[in-house]
Scaffold this motif. Structure first.
Motif, mmCIF file in Angstrom:
data_model
loop_
_atom_site.group_PDB
_atom_site.id
_atom_site.type_symbol
_atom_site.label_atom_id
_atom_site.label_comp_id
_atom_site.label_asym_id
_atom_site.label_seq_id
_atom_site.Cartn_x
_atom_site.Cartn_y
_atom_site.Cartn_z
ATOM 1 N N ASN A 1 37.629 45.201 42.541
ATOM 2 C CA ASN A 1 38.003 45.482 41.154
ATOM 3 C C ASN A 1 38.355 46.952 40.973
ATOM 4 O O ASN A 1 39.311 47.291 40.273
ATOM 5 C CB ASN A 1 36.861 45.081 40.219
ATOM 6 C CG ASN A 1 36.865 43.608 39.877
ATOM 7 O OD1 ASN A 1 37.628 43.156 39.039
ATOM 8 N ND2 ASN A 1 36.012 42.849 40.564
ATOM 9 N N TRP B 1 40.160 42.006 35.304
ATOM 10 C CA TRP B 1 39.095 41.817 36.283
ATOM 11 C C TRP B 1 39.498 40.738 37.288
ATOM 12 O O TRP B 1 40.075 39.717 36.926
ATOM 13 C CB TRP B 1 37.793 41.402 35.600
ATOM 14 C CG TRP B 1 37.006 42.552 35.077
ATOM 15 C CD1 TRP B 1 37.069 43.090 33.828
ATOM 16 C CD2 TRP B 1 36.026 43.317 35.798
ATOM 17 N NE1 TRP B 1 36.199 44.156 33.726
ATOM 18 C CE2 TRP B 1 35.543 44.315 34.922
ATOM 19 C CE3 TRP B 1 35.512 43.254 37.092
ATOM 20 C CZ2 TRP B 1 34.585 45.235 35.286
ATOM 21 C CZ3 TRP B 1 34.554 44.180 37.467
ATOM 22 C CH2 TRP B 1 34.105 45.155 36.582
ATOM 23 N N VAL B 2 39.193 40.978 38.551
ATOM 24 C CA VAL B 2 39.413 39.964 39.578
ATOM 25 C C VAL B 2 38.381 38.859 39.363
ATOM 26 O O VAL B 2 37.187 39.136 39.178
ATOM 27 C CB VAL B 2 39.271 40.562 40.991
ATOM 28 C CG1 VAL B 2 39.455 39.477 42.047
ATOM 29 C CG2 VAL B 2 40.275 41.698 41.184
ATOM 30 N N TRP C 1 45.982 45.583 33.890
ATOM 31 C CA TRP C 1 44.901 45.295 34.830
ATOM 32 C C TRP C 1 43.884 44.343 34.221
ATOM 33 O O TRP C 1 43.519 44.471 33.055
ATOM 34 C CB TRP C 1 44.202 46.601 35.235
ATOM 35 C CG TRP C 1 43.061 46.362 36.178
ATOM 36 C CD1 TRP C 1 43.135 46.171 37.525
ATOM 37 C CD2 TRP C 1 41.675 46.286 35.847
ATOM 38 N NE1 TRP C 1 41.884 45.979 38.050
ATOM 39 C CE2 TRP C 1 40.966 46.050 37.039
ATOM 40 C CE3 TRP C 1 40.969 46.402 34.640
ATOM 41 C CZ2 TRP C 1 39.578 45.922 37.075
ATOM 42 C CZ3 TRP C 1 39.585 46.269 34.670
ATOM 43 C CH2 TRP C 1 38.903 46.033 35.873
ATOM 44 N N THR D 1 41.840 47.539 42.760
ATOM 45 C CA THR D 1 43.003 47.057 42.001
ATOM 46 C C THR D 1 43.213 47.876 40.737
ATOM 47 O O THR D 1 44.351 48.048 40.282
ATOM 48 C CB THR D 1 42.840 45.565 41.645
ATOM 49 O OG1 THR D 1 41.593 45.365 40.961
ATOM 50 C CG2 THR D 1 42.869 44.700 42.888
ATOM 51 N N GLN E 1 47.947 40.682 37.219
ATOM 52 C CA GLN E 1 47.738 42.101 36.932
ATOM 53 C C GLN E 1 49.051 42.872 36.839
ATOM 54 O O GLN E 1 49.040 44.102 36.813
ATOM 55 C CB GLN E 1 46.858 42.732 38.022
ATOM 56 C CG GLN E 1 45.448 42.170 38.090
ATOM 57 C CD GLN E 1 44.668 42.726 39.273
ATOM 58 O OE1 GLN E 1 45.224 43.023 40.327
ATOM 59 N NE2 GLN E 1 43.361 42.865 39.109
ATOM 60 N N TRP F 1 33.528 42.577 46.325
ATOM 61 C CA TRP F 1 34.242 42.115 45.127
ATOM 62 C C TRP F 1 34.241 43.202 44.051
ATOM 63 O O TRP F 1 35.251 43.432 43.394
ATOM 64 C CB TRP F 1 33.584 40.841 44.604
ATOM 65 C CG TRP F 1 34.112 40.392 43.271
ATOM 66 C CD1 TRP F 1 35.310 39.780 43.025
ATOM 67 C CD2 TRP F 1 33.458 40.530 41.996
ATOM 68 N NE1 TRP F 1 35.445 39.525 41.676
ATOM 69 C CE2 TRP F 1 34.323 39.971 41.013
ATOM 70 C CE3 TRP F 1 32.241 41.047 41.586
ATOM 71 C CZ2 TRP F 1 33.990 39.936 39.664
ATOM 72 C CZ3 TRP F 1 31.905 41.013 40.237
ATOM 73 C CH2 TRP F 1 32.777 40.457 39.296
#
Length: 273
Positions: free
Chosen positions: A204, A223-224, A221, A207, A217, A200
């Protein structure tokens, strides 16, 4: 001092195991900052992934058997990518010659890099799984998890049911690893969770460098969400199940050819890579 030495040794072996994903991240970062008018960025990333893959094989950092496992993950990941992009879960907005139905072919290597890490870590730390469930239980659980990634768009999302089932199935299962002659152990479910967490974190980073793009996003951008850890947790389980079962099959065949059936490794006991 002893703890520091072990920590440094552990970190060094982990870094060696992460060479494939690390090079992918480096390629993502560099290709985002450098203009390449002669080739699309996604195509360049694919080219680098192929060169890195064959380079690891040529230098002996990866064995032929490990390459086979990595390619299996490439195909599994690519199939998942094709479906998820079609469903609008995420997108690859940039142009490329090597895009199929909106999915660049390099995306499969991101899943393959996870398999590469597992294989490398398995060999470097001499991983051993104890009280591994029967193969049919693992196969059915892995298949259910993988299918849920597809069916949850139409049916109920069973991820939390499957997560609870994982802790039941692997309640007695633990993994041991060796570092400088000392054996350590960890509950299998905890190892799944830790790997999922670090993936994870890597997601981030990926991406941020534009590896792919979630709907929120598109303008800037973000945060996931931490809920994605559960998805990676489940995906890691599929990965470990496949790697472990293939290694178990290979060891069983080796034992059969060298020692005879009376010395076969039981599914209920332990096995090495």
């Amino acid at each position: 001092m002893f703890f520091l030495r072990q920590l440094l040794s552990f970190s060094y072996q982990q870094a060696l195991s992460c060479i494939f994903p690390a090079l992918i991240f480096l390629t993502l970062a560099v290709s985002k900052e450098i203009e390449m008018p002669w080739i699309h960025r996604y195509d360049f990333i694919l080219l680098v992934c192929i060169v890195v893959q064959f380079g690891m094989l040529y230098t002996g950092m990866e064995t032929k058997d490990e390459l086979k496992v990595v390619m299996v993950f490439h195909l599994i990941g690519l199939l998942l990518e094709l479906y998820k992009v079609h469903m609008g879960s995420w997108a690859y907005p940039e142009e490329a010659w090597t895009k199929v139905l909106g999915v660049p072919l390099y995306s499969g290597f991101m899943y393959a890099s996870v398999a590469s890490y597992l294989c490398q870590a398995w060999r470097r730390f001499h991983l051993r799984i104890c009280h591994w469930p029967r193969w049919m239980v693992n196969v059915l659980l892995g298949a259910a998890i993988y299918l849920n990634f597809f069916t949850h768009h139409y049916l109920y999302d069973f991820r939390w049911v499957l997560t609870a089932l994982i802790f039941v199935v692997y309640f007695k299962t633990y993994v041991t690893y060796h570092l400088n002659g000392i054996t350590y152990r960890m509950p299998m479910a905890l190892s799944y969770l830790l790997i999922g967490f670090f993936i994870w974190v890597a997601e981030n980073i990926a991406t941020f460098f534009g590896a792919w793009q979630y709907p929120d996003q598109q303008k800037t951008w973000n945060w996931v969400g931490v809920e994605k850890i559960s998805s990676w947790f489940l995906l890691v389980i599929i990965s470990v199940i496949i790697v472990a079962q293939l290694k178990h099959i290979k060891e069983s065949l080796t034992n059969k050819s060298l020692e005879g059936p009376e010395n076969q490794v039981s599914e209920k006991t332990t096995f090495y890579s």
